[in-house]
Design a protein around this motif. Structure first.
Motif, PDB file in Angstrom:
ATOM      1  N   ARG A 107      27.353 -28.189   1.569  1.00  0.00           N
ATOM      2  CA  ARG A 107      28.445 -27.207   1.543  1.00  0.00           C
ATOM      3  C   ARG A 107      29.047 -26.967   2.922  1.00  0.00           C
ATOM      4  O   ARG A 107      30.234 -26.670   3.030  1.00  0.00           O
ATOM      5  CB  ARG A 107      27.943 -25.864   0.995  1.00  0.00           C
ATOM      6  CG  ARG A 107      27.380 -25.891  -0.391  1.00  0.00           C
ATOM      7  CD  ARG A 107      28.425 -26.160  -1.475  1.00  0.00           C
ATOM      8  NE  ARG A 107      27.872 -25.924  -2.799  1.00  0.00           N
ATOM      9  CZ  ARG A 107      27.144 -26.788  -3.467  1.00  0.00           C
ATOM     10  NH1 ARG A 107      26.862 -27.976  -2.934  1.00  0.00           N
ATOM     11  NH2 ARG A 107      26.679 -26.517  -4.673  1.00  0.00           N
ATOM     12  N   THR A 108      28.238 -27.077   3.988  1.00  0.00           N
ATOM     13  CA  THR A 108      28.723 -26.651   5.299  1.00  0.00           C
ATOM     14  C   THR A 108      28.605 -27.710   6.388  1.00  0.00           C
ATOM     15  O   THR A 108      29.179 -27.550   7.460  1.00  0.00           O
ATOM     16  CB  THR A 108      27.939 -25.415   5.787  1.00  0.00           C
ATOM     17  OG1 THR A 108      26.592 -25.788   6.129  1.00  0.00           O
ATOM     18  CG2 THR A 108      27.910 -24.327   4.715  1.00  0.00           C
ATOM     19  N   VAL A 122      32.835 -20.805   8.007  1.00  0.00           N
ATOM     20  CA  VAL A 122      32.527 -21.279   6.670  1.00  0.00           C
ATOM     21  C   VAL A 122      31.935 -20.176   5.801  1.00  0.00           C
ATOM     22  O   VAL A 122      31.997 -20.241   4.565  1.00  0.00           O
ATOM     23  CB  VAL A 122      31.570 -22.488   6.742  1.00  0.00           C
ATOM     24  CG1 VAL A 122      30.173 -22.050   7.169  1.00  0.00           C
ATOM     25  CG2 VAL A 122      31.523 -23.237   5.414  1.00  0.00           C
ATOM     26  N   SER A 123      31.388 -19.132   6.419  1.00  0.00           N
ATOM     27  CA  SER A 123      30.743 -18.050   5.680  1.00  0.00           C
ATOM     28  C   SER A 123      31.766 -17.008   5.242  1.00  0.00           C
ATOM     29  O   SER A 123      32.409 -16.360   6.071  1.00  0.00           O
ATOM     30  CB  SER A 123      29.671 -17.381   6.555  1.00  0.00           C
ATOM     31  OG  SER A 123      29.213 -16.190   5.945  1.00  0.00           O
ATOM     32  N   GLN A 141      38.341 -17.858   5.980  1.00  0.00           N
ATOM     33  CA  GLN A 141      37.206 -18.710   5.647  1.00  0.00           C
ATOM     34  C   GLN A 141      37.703 -20.148   5.610  1.00  0.00           C
ATOM     35  O   GLN A 141      38.730 -20.454   4.994  1.00  0.00           O
ATOM     36  CB  GLN A 141      36.613 -18.328   4.288  1.00  0.00           C
ATOM     37  CG  GLN A 141      35.403 -19.177   3.925  1.00  0.00           C
ATOM     38  CD  GLN A 141      34.932 -18.957   2.504  1.00  0.00           C
ATOM     39  OE1 GLN A 141      35.573 -18.232   1.733  1.00  0.00           O
ATOM     40  NE2 GLN A 141      33.824 -19.586   2.132  1.00  0.00           N
ATOM     41  N   ASP A 142      36.991 -21.050   6.263  1.00  0.00           N
ATOM     42  CA  ASP A 142      37.397 -22.444   6.295  1.00  0.00           C
ATOM     43  C   ASP A 142      36.204 -23.302   6.662  1.00  0.00           C
ATOM     44  O   ASP A 142      35.281 -22.856   7.348  1.00  0.00           O
ATOM     45  CB  ASP A 142      38.531 -22.654   7.304  1.00  0.00           C
ATOM     46  CG  ASP A 142      39.349 -23.906   7.009  1.00  0.00           C
ATOM     47  OD1 ASP A 142      39.414 -24.306   5.840  1.00  0.00           O
ATOM     48  OD2 ASP A 142      39.915 -24.487   7.942  1.00  0.00           O
ATOM     49  N   ASN A 143      36.233 -24.537   6.203  1.00  0.00           N
ATOM     50  CA  ASN A 143      35.151 -25.487   6.445  1.00  0.00           C
ATOM     51  C   ASN A 143      35.670 -26.561   7.396  1.00  0.00           C
ATOM     52  O   ASN A 143      36.699 -27.191   7.123  1.00  0.00           O
ATOM     53  CB  ASN A 143      34.714 -26.115   5.117  1.00  0.00           C
ATOM     54  CG  ASN A 143      33.445 -26.933   5.238  1.00  0.00           C
ATOM     55  OD1 ASN A 143      33.227 -27.618   6.242  1.00  0.00           O
ATOM     56  ND2 ASN A 143      32.606 -26.869   4.225  1.00  0.00           N
ATOM     57  N   ASP A 190      36.376 -29.815   5.719  1.00  0.00           N
ATOM     58  CA  ASP A 190      37.444 -29.833   4.712  1.00  0.00           C
ATOM     59  C   ASP A 190      38.447 -28.755   5.103  1.00  0.00           C
ATOM     60  O   ASP A 190      38.692 -27.806   4.354  1.00  0.00           O
ATOM     61  CB  ASP A 190      36.861 -29.568   3.319  1.00  0.00           C
ATOM     62  CG  ASP A 190      37.906 -29.730   2.223  1.00  0.00           C
ATOM     63  OD1 ASP A 190      38.906 -30.429   2.450  1.00  0.00           O
ATOM     64  OD2 ASP A 190      37.719 -29.133   1.143  1.00  0.00           O
TER      65      ASP A 190
END
Length: 294
Positions: free
Chosen positions: A27-28, A152-153, A204-206, A209
């Motif tokens: 996920r991260t 990401v959180s 929020q962002d990764n 991605d």
């Protein structure tokens, strides 16, 4: 009913641990170091309690048995390291105030300042930069200032966007003068003033991605983030940061992080010790010459 107040057993099921750490990485992009893995049980205790689960084996079994987006989100947020503080590594902020920001002010003829705090956690870094700019407002008044802060959180971003910090939070690095000037009492907490909160776009962002960053940034901070990734993933992140920087951008990493051996996107900054500049691409004729020699 299971006794959820019991202390961690220290006998973490390795199969459950691999499942949860694998989910975190998927996920991260973060990998759990040995030092973080042994604290997994402690980090997940609130999740176990809130979902009525006896232990991590039960948690893993539920995740395997059925899809539960809320439970997965809670696990990921619990396992992420959201350690942060105001003006963390004071020498960095001193260099920002005395050298980097004045340099950008001189260079940017269009009176636009764009800053990206990647991996911003609960927002103290972004708020610290906003405080520096507000304290030097005679220099920046009339400029268009954009501060993007991503993590990401989702839980960390919610806290950052709210701008409310405990007494212990504000005592970690925040000068009393800045606390009085830029924060307001908010119940038992302190809340960042509307002026500060309006300066920062928390999303929020990764990093693997990404959707939030756009265009190029003058100052990029990705501090104490790369150390949680594999070398291959570090190169991916540095490539992303390079794509959102320009020839005069400054990148700042954490004290224990470096671009050395992590690809060719950045080099040590020629003016700012501890900072990095985007590597200029080789001219076409130079690339051809290198290939012939190889």
């Amino acid at each position: 009913m299971a006794d959820m107040s019991a202390a961690p057993t220290g006998r973490l099921n390795q199969g459950a641990a691999r499942l949860l750490s694998g989910m975190l990485e998927a996920r991260t992009g973060q990998t759990l170091s040995e030092g973080r893995a042994w604290r997994m049980e402690t980090a997940l205790r609130p999740v176990l309690r809130d979902h009525g689960l006896a232990d991590i084996d039960a948690l893993a079994a539920r995740l395997l048995r059925k899809s539960d987006a809320d439970l997965e989100k809670a696990v990921i947020d619990a396992l992420l390291n959201n350690e942060s503080s105001f003006f963390r590594d004071l020498q960095i902020f001193d260099m920002l105030s005395r050298q980097i920001l004045p340099h950008i002010h001189y260079e940017r003829q269009d009176r636009t300042l764009r800053i990206w705090s990647a991996g911003c956690s609960t927002g103290q870094e972004a708020y610290s930069i906003a405080i520096q700019l507000r304290n030097d407002w005679a220099r920046w008044n009339g400029w268009r200032i954009e501060i993007l802060a991503t993590d990401v959180s989702s839980a960390a971003i919610e806290r950052a966007r709210a701008g409310a910090f405990s007494q212990m939070d504000v005592q970690r690095g925040l000068a009393i003068g800045d606390l009085i000037k830029w924060f307001e009492p908010h119940g038992d907490d302190w809340r960042a003033s509307p002026e500060l909160r309006r300066m920062i776009d928390f999303r929020q962002d990764n990093l693997f991605d990404p959707a939030a960053p756009s265009g190029e940034y003058d100052l990029l901070l990705c501090r104490n983030v790369l150390l949680y990734f594999t070398p291959e993933r570090r190169q991916v992140v540095l490539g992303l940061l390079a794509r959102h920087s320009h020839a005069r951008s400054v990148l700042l990493l954490g004290a224990g992080e470096t671009v050395i051996g992590q690809g060719d996107d950045f080099i040590a900054h020629p003016e700012f010790r501890g900072g990095y500049a985007r590597q200029a691409p080789l001219p076409a004729h130079a690339v051809g010459r290198v290939r012939r020699v190889g």
